[in-house]
Design an enzyme around this catalytic site. Structure first.
Site, PDB file in Angstrom:
ATOM      1  CB  THR A  60      -0.983   0.261   1.254  1.00 33.83           C
ATOM      2  OG1 THR A  60      -0.114  -0.531   2.100  1.00 33.83           O
ATOM      3  CG2 THR A  60      -2.066  -1.101   1.420  1.00 33.83           C
ATOM      4  CD  GLU A  79      -3.543  -9.194   5.503  1.00 30.16           C
ATOM      5  OE1 GLU A  79      -3.849 -10.574   4.883  1.00 30.16           O
ATOM      6  OE2 GLU A  79      -2.826  -8.894   6.451  1.00 30.16           O
ATOM      7  N   GLY A  86       3.789  -2.544   7.915  1.00 28.05           N
ATOM      8  CA  GLY A  86       3.860  -3.017   9.168  1.00 28.05           C
ATOM      9  C   GLY A  86       5.633  -3.590   9.383  1.00 28.05           C
TER      10      GLY A  86
END
Lengths: 704, 704
Positions: free
Chosen positions: B157, B452, B196
């Site tokens: 992303t 997701e 992350g």
């Protein structure tokens, strides 16, 4: 494969330009619309002035750093802000300060609540249950209203009793010899629990305890009990503790309290309605309910809070939806840019009903506010002059206010929780960043659905009188008064004749209102038959009561909204307002409860299909071009909104990135614990760390 | 007034006894039921062993102190726990470690995710897009699978692009001269965002970037890009920052990344499907979708997570509902004790459908898990042997898996968010305490609805192929395969004949399934006519697609549940399971979507009324006596549940009070900032603080 059909990556996105474009040639004047939303030009301007003062205040203003605080920091800052507000409370008039608290409740709810417990609940309890002299003494003589000397908390709920106030177990036993009450916590379940301000701030508590005189239990009454002395040390027999971290509002020092035979003078009992004489003679109130008015003000405030909080977050989501592009048109057009989120019909359908919600709640909040003010004043006047007729009328008004405020408190706080959650989801991943504001706001908000009357319990408790009204109309030809007066016609509607048979009727808000009324009548009647079968036990119609409670609130809101729109002076606003009302009625009421409207034949299946297929999308399409101006009309400044993706300028990405970099400087390239983590990744092989004990060599030796 | 009719306050509440009573003479064997829930005796026992290891582990186990942590503490502890898990990963087999991660995801989701990004997403991306040799190298040769040497993150992303992966704007330009790719972030919108592990942990990143060769854009491909060297220092050209606090999961160091012409060798491109030769010749994959399999595993995992998290919180709410008493019976009985919450029909209706939900999701999760395993293995085998037929079959299977996993991911994560929220509300005020566990769990959970694959986008994207199936069946007599095969019969059901006409049919789960199928057919057909009118543009049927996406998931779940129940060996469990399935179907599907079922004439209004009035309450009543055993069957230990009001012993008040006192010692009688607050309350009068400047004396002087 060429770049055709994919996104151009040469130019950076420019969401600010998209937002500014929405403001060109507006057909809505946001300043005038704000007069409608706030009730008047005067109030709109007052609020603007209060906001400006707080925006510039070095202690009160919030910014992105607000989302970085730990519980302990929140606790301290909240106390500091209360100190800062103390200087305003000394000069504001009461009404202005009430507005100030209401605005604070929007951008820093924990400050609003922590102070509201003292100035609101504590004093409301004294006002509702004490004599005029008692109120005068505790509120003014002791300077509580100026946040001075005394800081009060509200000792109602216990560990094992929340909603059932009549079942509270703390005792206040009259000791005739010493002319004192002895306050006691008989066991762990009766520990006062969730008491806001008890852990660290409060000096006094209005304690709800069972009055025991000569061994007789007179039920739950209220007493002022000092917790701490002027040096802020705990009184003997008073044990207080911090109940620890919460889902939200950690700035409030909620605590628990146990009383171990704490003695207070007899005159610390609040005795407007119930008195204990020197000799232990007990005078009881004319109606027990009168004693519970302390919570009414809070419920009314929560409806107003619902308006402001809804407005805040639908504004963020709309600005994001205008500035954010996602996916190219799927119709094979040559458009090189991705579509703005707001231009997807589904996105409009997800967001615009919430815009409408904010408008509709505002109308209900304004009405409710004047109603409570009048009702409480009338009651006080009647009590003071011993006017029994007046008291009885006030009791009727209070009952009606109880129904309206309870159903609205429940429905509006639920709707707002849903709005914050859904608006967050429409902002995708960025909605999950603390800087967008949704997370903290949600956590702070949802307790409104539980405290001061659990929403489900409230809905049920107001369903009951409505069902009883219907029974009385049918059996005794009763004429129902107040906001439920439509139930008087119930007999004419107990059939399966639909109220709305054509989708075009949905534009007529009075017809929508009628549809809600008829569904309420049929639901109440249906519930009454089940209750009858179960010998008066309402437990079996809990589901129906929940729906009744919600629909009653929607009815009130839509009705007030219609009436305010009809009486508006600036007619240029009307078409927009009507569309918002129509969208609200169709989406939040008829569509959401379509199963009930169909099952009770209030709507036809055709209407439901066409409403969902055409009417709602058409309303969304009509509102879409004005949605930014309609949210600008809330006139919430960037400080109030405190969302890096929801600023007025619409410069989403730059604002967000700057916030991130300012609050998390990228020059900190390693985490404080980085050495440990590096050591983990660079550790020796397992064999070495096992000291070679599992090697073949070892096996040979150890197997010999 | 006497004590009659109010609560006795002599005895402390004893919720533990109430809970133990529920476990007397059980008709459900929770150990055997757990075999059903976990799929087999072996797996049930494996999980128990894993739980025990972690419960006793000094670093991994959680307790109430978990709810006190600040962001920085969470970050560090999460890293520490990953280090601790590294010792398990070296000895567990792959399947066992997968289970371990799944369990961790229940009681400390941030650890599960922060590690899952490395072992799951990073490696899945390499597995899905890289050659077998590339996987071997990065995963095993470099020891990533052992949390050693390399720590990966997943660079998909960007700030301005989430759901539209095809529109990502980071570039990977082939530099033929040096045989390298140049990775670049062209503008702020293309900043990798939400990554992350990027902020502090990761050494490498699988970057999704547009492949540019000789000026031509070949779309988004994947590249392994080193971020930090072995000393954990950032590589030149790599800028990384912390994106700051989030609504939840603050233990994960999500970051942003900007690449400024970062060079990587050509062989760092993942080239299972797409290759760039030394001379810049580009080979493209047979099907673009194959490249996006990296997210599939995560979606499947989230369905399993949904089962465990649902089970965890419905267990808490049920134990609380059994132990908590509230209000006396309203039927005037002489009962001296208040009613247990669980004995209110409405409370059963609020909670028991969620108990059923946990059971039904478990069946779907198990099925989905085996399906993905088989499908990915088949695909790998086909690619390795260049078996074109096999690849094409795998592509079909992948498409079907995409539909099933997407609709289930969306629906199950939404249902679970709703469950946590609703279960919290049923626990009243205590649900708002951090120690009850709801707050943190909700905050950690809800991102599952967004990441997701945003749930709404997923629902829409699976609605589309279903509508197209229906179009193809009608126009070309297509035979639909896989889990949507029922659509093949669509022509027989395009009428307004109801499927369920009697409430007794609701006991037959196959009929409920048929009702869902028929509604899906009619919805798809209706949507197809609108799409046709709009020249193939699906934007106007977003609302319908959302419903289609949700119903497809309910259909899958209920179908799998029925099939598992039919094939169960221990028939003593069947009656309980059937009732749970019936309650689920009636409440979560037929009732929740009753507006649609009625508008499309799949149910009759009679059925809907009687379902709500009798069938659902009757099912609740049937399940009520077994609800504690049915939740004990989840076999979640107190450490896993980590809720002071939800322990196995049911000793709600003592446990809760002890937790509060241990973590907030009441001997700390004053807050650290108390002196400031005392000074506020004890401040001098305003006149003195105004230095007397506004006094009459001053007025006289200053007015002269």
């Amino acid at each position: 494969m060429s770049t055709k059909g994919v996104v151009s990556y040469s130019a950076a996105p420019n969401p600010a330009a998209l937002l500014q474009k929405e403001r060109e040639n507006p057909s809505v004047d946001p300043v005038k619309m704000n007069y409608f939303l706030e009730g008047s030009k005067e109030r709109s301007e007052l609020i603007r002035s209060i906001v400006q003062q707080m925006e510039r205040d070095p202690v009160l203003a919030t910014n992105a750093s607000y989302y970085h605080m730990t519980k302990d920091q929140e606790r301290e800052l909240t106390a500091l802000k209360i100190g800062r507000l103390a200087s305003y409370v000394e000069t504001d008039n009461l009404d202005d300060f009430q507005r100030r608290l209401s605005i604070i409740g929007l951008f820093d709810p924990q400050v609003g609540t922590r102070l509201g417990i003292n100035l609101g609940l504590f004093l409301s309890c004294i006002r509702g249950n004490g004599t005029a002299e008692q109120l005068q003494y505790w509120a003014f003589h002791k300077e509580t209203v100026y946040i001075k000397g005394i800081y009060g908390c509200f000792g109602m709920t216990e560990m094992a009793h929340g909603s059932n106030v009549m079942g509270l177990e703390t005792t206040a036993t009259f000791d005739k010899e010493n002319d004192e009450f002895i306050i006691n916590t008989p066991h762990i379940g009766a520990t006062k629990w969730w008491i806001g301000g008890a852990a660290h701030s409060s000096t006094h508590c209005t304690v709800y305890a069972r009055l025991i005189v000569d061994g007789e239990d007179y039920g739950v009454k209220t007493f002022v009990v000092p917790l701490r002395d002027a040096d802020h040390n705990l009184m003997p027999g008073v044990t207080v503790g911090d109940i620890g971290p919460k889902m939200g509002r950690d700035g409030i020092d909620n605590g628990w309290i146990q009383f171990s035979d704490v003695r207070i003078p007899r005159f610390f009992m609040l005795q407007k309605f119930c008195k204990v004489s020197r000799d232990g003679d007990v005078t009881l109130p004319p109606l027990e309910q009168l004693a519970y008015s302390a919570l009414l003000g809070g419920r009314v405030m929560m409806v107003l809070d619902s308006y402001r909080m809804s407005a805040r977050f639908v504004t963020v989501a709309l600005r994001y939806a205008v500035g954010r592009r996602q996916f190219k048109p799927s119709d094979g057009s040559e458009e090189s840019l991705e579509t703005q989120l707001i231009d997807y019909p589904l996105h409009q359908r997800r967001l615009l009903p919430y815009l409408a919600q904010s408008y509709v709640i505002s109308a209900a909040a304004l009405k409710l506010e004047t109603t409570i003010e009048n009702t409480l004043n009338d009651l006080d006047a009647a009590v003071e002059t011993d006017d029994l007729d007046g008291i009885m009328k006030s009791i009727d008004d209070m009952k009606s206010l109880f129904i309206d405020s309870s159903s609205l408190k429940a429905t509006c706080t639920w709707l707002t929780a849903e709005l914050i959650d859904q608006c967050r989801q429409t902002c995708g991943g960025h909605g999950y960043s603390s800087y967008s504001g949704f997370g903290k706001a949600y956590n702070d908000w949802v307790v409104q659905c539980t405290w001061e009357g659990d929403n489900t319990v409230l809905c049920i408790s107001i369903g009951k009188p409505l069902v009883k009204h219907v029974m009385a109309v049918i059996n005794d030809g009763k004429v129902v008064k107040g906001s439920s007066s439509f139930l008087t016609d119930v007999k004419d509607y107990l059939n399966d004749k639909p109220v709305i048979t054509s989708v075009s009727d949905l534009s007529d808000l009075r017809k929508v209102l009628r549809a809600i009324e008829v569904l309420l009548m049929r639901l109440c009647y249906q519930a009454s038959t089940v209750v009858k079968v179960n010998k008066g036990n309402f437990d079996y119609v809990g589901g129906e009561m929940l729906v009744i409670g919600k629909l009653k609130a929607h009815h009130y809101m839509l009705k007030e909204f219609i009436e305010r729109v009809e009486s508006i002076e600036d007619k240029s606003l009307v078409p927009h307002l009507l569309n918002l009302g129509r969208l609200y009625g169709a989406s939040h009421v008829l569509d959401k409860f379509s199963g009930d409207f169909l099952a009770y034949s209030v709507l036809t299946t055709n209407v439901v299909s066409e409403m969902s297929g055409y009417f709602i999308p058409d309303m969304c399409k009509a509102i879409r071009p004005h949605c930014i101006m309609l949210s600008d009309s809330f006139q919430q400044s960037d400080m109030l909104i405190n969302s890096s993706i929801g600023n007025y300028d619409g410069n989403i990405y730059e604002n967000y990135f700057n916030t991130v970099k300012t609050n998390n400087p990228p020059s900190n390239m390693k985490a404080p614990y980085s050495a440990k983590f590096e050591a983990l990744l660079n550790r020796a092989s397992k064999e070495i760390r096992d000291r070679g004990e599992k090697s073949e060599e070892a096996a040979e030796i150890l197997s010999k």
